[in-house]
Design an enzyme around this catalytic site. Structure first.
Site, PDB file in Angstrom:
ATOM      1  N   SER A 126       0.833  -1.199   0.000  1.00 29.91           N
ATOM      2  CA  SER A 126       0.000   0.000   0.000  1.00 29.91           C
ATOM      3  C   SER A 126       0.870   1.253   0.000  1.00 29.91           C
ATOM      4  CB  SER A 126      -0.865  -0.008   1.257  1.00 29.91           C
ATOM      5  OG  SER A 126      -1.452   1.255   1.465  1.00 29.91           O
ATOM      6  N   TYR A 151      -2.386  -1.150  10.827  1.00 30.66           N
ATOM      7  CA  TYR A 151      -2.620  -1.644   9.461  1.00 30.66           C
ATOM      8  C   TYR A 151      -1.419  -1.329   8.569  1.00 30.66           C
ATOM      9  CZ  TYR A 151      -3.852  -1.239   4.579  1.00 30.66           C
ATOM     10  OH  TYR A 151      -3.806  -1.307   3.213  1.00 30.66           O
ATOM     11  N   LYS A 155       1.691  -3.793   6.553  1.00 32.00           N
ATOM     12  CA  LYS A 155       2.154  -3.767   5.160  1.00 32.00           C
ATOM     13  C   LYS A 155       3.673  -3.566   5.107  1.00 32.00           C
ATOM     14  CE  LYS A 155      -1.776  -4.589   3.290  1.00 32.00           C
ATOM     15  NZ  LYS A 155      -2.008  -5.927   2.676  1.00 32.00           N
TER      16      LYS A 155
HETATM   17  C1  UD1 Z   1      -5.781   4.945   3.235  1.00 30.07           C
HETATM   18  C2  UD1 Z   1      -4.361   4.656   2.787  1.00 30.07           C
HETATM   19  C3  UD1 Z   1      -4.319   3.444   1.923  1.00 30.07           C
HETATM   20  C4  UD1 Z   1      -4.976   2.294   2.620  1.00 30.07           C
HETATM   21  C5  UD1 Z   1      -6.404   2.664   2.889  1.00 30.07           C
HETATM   22  C6  UD1 Z   1      -7.107   1.513   3.562  1.00 30.07           C
HETATM   23  C7  UD1 Z   1      -2.946   6.655   2.598  1.00 30.07           C
HETATM   24  C8  UD1 Z   1      -2.478   7.775   1.750  1.00 30.07           C
HETATM   25  N1  UD1 Z   1      -3.832   5.810   2.051  1.00 30.07           N
HETATM   26  O1  UD1 Z   1      -6.521   5.388   2.141  1.00 30.07           O
HETATM   27  O2  UD1 Z   1      -2.988   3.113   1.652  1.00 30.07           O
HETATM   28  O3  UD1 Z   1      -4.891   1.140   1.856  1.00 30.07           O
HETATM   29  O4  UD1 Z   1      -6.406   3.787   3.741  1.00 30.07           O
HETATM   30  O5  UD1 Z   1      -8.460   1.848   3.777  1.00 30.07           O
HETATM   31  O6  UD1 Z   1      -2.548   6.507   3.729  1.00 30.07           O
HETATM   32  N2  UD1 Z   1     -12.969  10.838   3.022  1.00 30.07           N
HETATM   33  C9  UD1 Z   1     -13.960  11.734   3.368  1.00 30.07           C
HETATM   34  N3  UD1 Z   1     -15.141  11.234   3.868  1.00 30.07           N
HETATM   35  C10 UD1 Z   1     -15.360   9.894   4.019  1.00 30.07           C
HETATM   36  C11 UD1 Z   1     -14.335   8.989   3.647  1.00 30.07           C
HETATM   37  C12 UD1 Z   1     -13.146   9.502   3.167  1.00 30.07           C
HETATM   38  O7  UD1 Z   1     -13.806  12.937   3.247  1.00 30.07           O
HETATM   39  O8  UD1 Z   1     -16.438   9.501   4.490  1.00 30.07           O
HETATM   40  C13 UD1 Z   1     -11.710  11.369   2.476  1.00 30.07           C
HETATM   41  C14 UD1 Z   1     -10.506  11.060   3.343  1.00 30.07           C
HETATM   42  O9  UD1 Z   1     -10.283  12.074   4.294  1.00 30.07           O
HETATM   43  C15 UD1 Z   1      -9.408  10.994   2.291  1.00 30.07           C
HETATM   44  C16 UD1 Z   1     -10.116  10.494   1.040  1.00 30.07           C
HETATM   45  O10 UD1 Z   1     -11.490  10.730   1.257  1.00 30.07           O
HETATM   46  O11 UD1 Z   1      -8.915  12.265   2.034  1.00 30.07           O
HETATM   47  C17 UD1 Z   1      -9.889   9.032   0.772  1.00 30.07           C
HETATM   48  O12 UD1 Z   1     -10.169   8.304   1.940  1.00 30.07           O
HETATM   49  P1  UD1 Z   1     -10.201   6.714   1.944  1.00 30.07           P
HETATM   50  O13 UD1 Z   1     -11.059   6.216   0.839  1.00 30.07           O
HETATM   51  O14 UD1 Z   1     -10.548   6.290   3.326  1.00 30.07           O
HETATM   52  O15 UD1 Z   1      -8.723   6.263   1.586  1.00 30.07           O
HETATM   53  P2  UD1 Z   1      -7.316   6.743   2.223  1.00 30.07           P
HETATM   54  O16 UD1 Z   1      -7.499   7.143   3.624  1.00 30.07           O
HETATM   55  O17 UD1 Z   1      -6.681   7.669   1.277  1.00 30.07           O
END
Ligand code: UD1
Length: 340
Positions: A126, A151, A155
């Site tokens: 990841s 988590y 990895k």
């Molecule tokens: C993170 C990790 C990724 C990991 C994954 C597992 C990083 C850069 N990425 O992904 O390697 O495999 O977790 O789940 O560390 N968001 C909202 N509202 C929501 C959900 C998400 O605003 O309800 C935003 C988050 O703040 C983020 C983006 O959407 O900025 C993506 O979030 P998400 O889909 O959870 O993935 P990551 O956190 O990037």
């Protein structure tokens, strides 16, 4: 044609990879403990590919089950190891379960590889291993930073375990560091089915639009990005799946440069949370109910891949756009919610 063990093959990325393996002429054997998937995924795989792969319910953190499985499948040529827990927040609450599940299973698989002389392994890693990277885009040479969650630590440690095992036993392995896989198969026969409230952005978006969730919370708009929301490299799951077939073929043909290689799997393009919402609104021709809330603990400001190595060395490139992924994610959500 090669017989390939796919652990976690009923999960989101695993199931799409199984389809691509079948379409490339390989014979995937799926093991999965159904902790975050259902056997009905086999129906979707069969509808798309015309083949129903062999499936065994195996819990890979139980050594006796792993032994028993490998004693019965003696013609495996390689392993693609997806099976793992993946919820960042949950891993903080249940670190020991995460280490047991994600690392126990890996160790047991490597022991079988050693004993049975199976020497090809693709590992699901990841971009989380890079943490808050100092430079963007993130190359494979970016330093691996101290993990912010158990988590992420599984990895990082997983990669180290594989490297040590390679030193001692001479395996060949490729770790694929995923950025943010999203979307679904364009056929809408398989997709992402998070249990309970989704933690990842795109399933939350599609469930909100489908009326399953009230409102999307956007976690912070005061980051140093073009619109203040986090920037990520969202990549279509079918592109991710195809990269696994390319990486596997690289090992099968002995084209790897050294026993251990690492590739970033991303598009090279960052999108903010608001841009993801805009893409969804455009392709679905609807307005999404969302509001800006506090930052989520542990989120990095921005992460997107430098894909040069994957493009040039692996010979793979993502083909689908963010809009493509949102179209497919929405088509899948509508299908499972029976919305026209
Ligand atoms: C993170 C990790 C990724 C990991 C994954 C597992 C990083 C850069 N990425 O992904 O390697 O495999 O977790 O789940 O560390 N968001 C909202 N509202 C929501 C959900 C998400 O605003 O309800 C935003 C988050 O703040 C983020 C983006 O959407 O900025 C993506 O979030 P998400 O889909 O959870 O993935 P990551 O956190 O990037």
């Amino acid at each position: 044609m090669a017989q390939i063990l796919v652990t976690g093959g009923l999960g989101f990325i695993g199931s799409h990879t199984v389809v691509e393996l079948i379409q490339a002429g390989h014979e995937p054997i799926i093991v999965d403990n159904l902790s975050n998937s259902t056997a009905s995924v086999l129906d979707g795989i069969e509808k798309i590919s015309g083949k129903r792969p062999t499936f065994e319910r195996v819990d890979l953190k139980v050594k006796a089950e792993v032994r028993d499985f490998f004693s019965r499948y003696t013609t495996l040529e390689g392993i693609i190891h997806f099976a793992a827990f993946k919820a960042v927040g949950e891993s903080v609450q249940k670190p020991l379960e995460y280490y047991e599940n994600n690392l126990g299973s890996l160790v047991y698989i490597l022991q079988e590889m050693r004993d049975l002389q199976i020497d090809k392994l693709i590992f699901s890693s990841s971009c989380t291993v890079y943490g808050e990277a100092d430079e963007l885009p993130i190359t494979e040479n970016s330093p691996v930073k101290a993990a912010i969650s158990p988590y992420g630590n599984t990895k990082q440690i997983g990669e180290e375990v594989i490297k040590d095992a390679i030193e001692a036993h001479g395996f060949n392995s490729i770790s694929l560091r995923y950025f943010n896989p999203i979307g679904a198969h364009p056929s809408a026969e398989i997709g992402e089915s998070p249990l309970g409230v989704p933690l990842n952005l795109v399933p939350y978006v599609t469930q909100t639009a489908a009326g399953v969730r009230e409102q999307l919370a956007v976690f912070g708009d005061d980051y140093e990005t073009r619109d203040g929301t986090n920037e990520r490299d969202y990549i279509h799951v079918v592109d991710v799946a195809k990269a696994h077939v390319v990486a596997l073929d690289r090992l099968l043909k002995g084209q790897n440069q050294g026993n251990y290689e690492v590739f970033n799997l991303g598009t090279g393009k960052g999108s903010t949370v608001l841009e993801v919402i805009q893409s969804f609104e455009k392709v679905s021709n609807s307005k999404l109910n969302y509001k800006i809330v506090e930052r989520r603990h542990g989120d990095v400001t921005a992460a997107y891949a430098d894909t040069t190595k994957a493009n040039q060395v692996l010979g793979w490139k993502s083909e689908k756009t963010l809009d493509d992924a949102m179209v497919d994610a929405w088509r899948w959500e509508k299908k499972i919610r029976k919305i026209n």
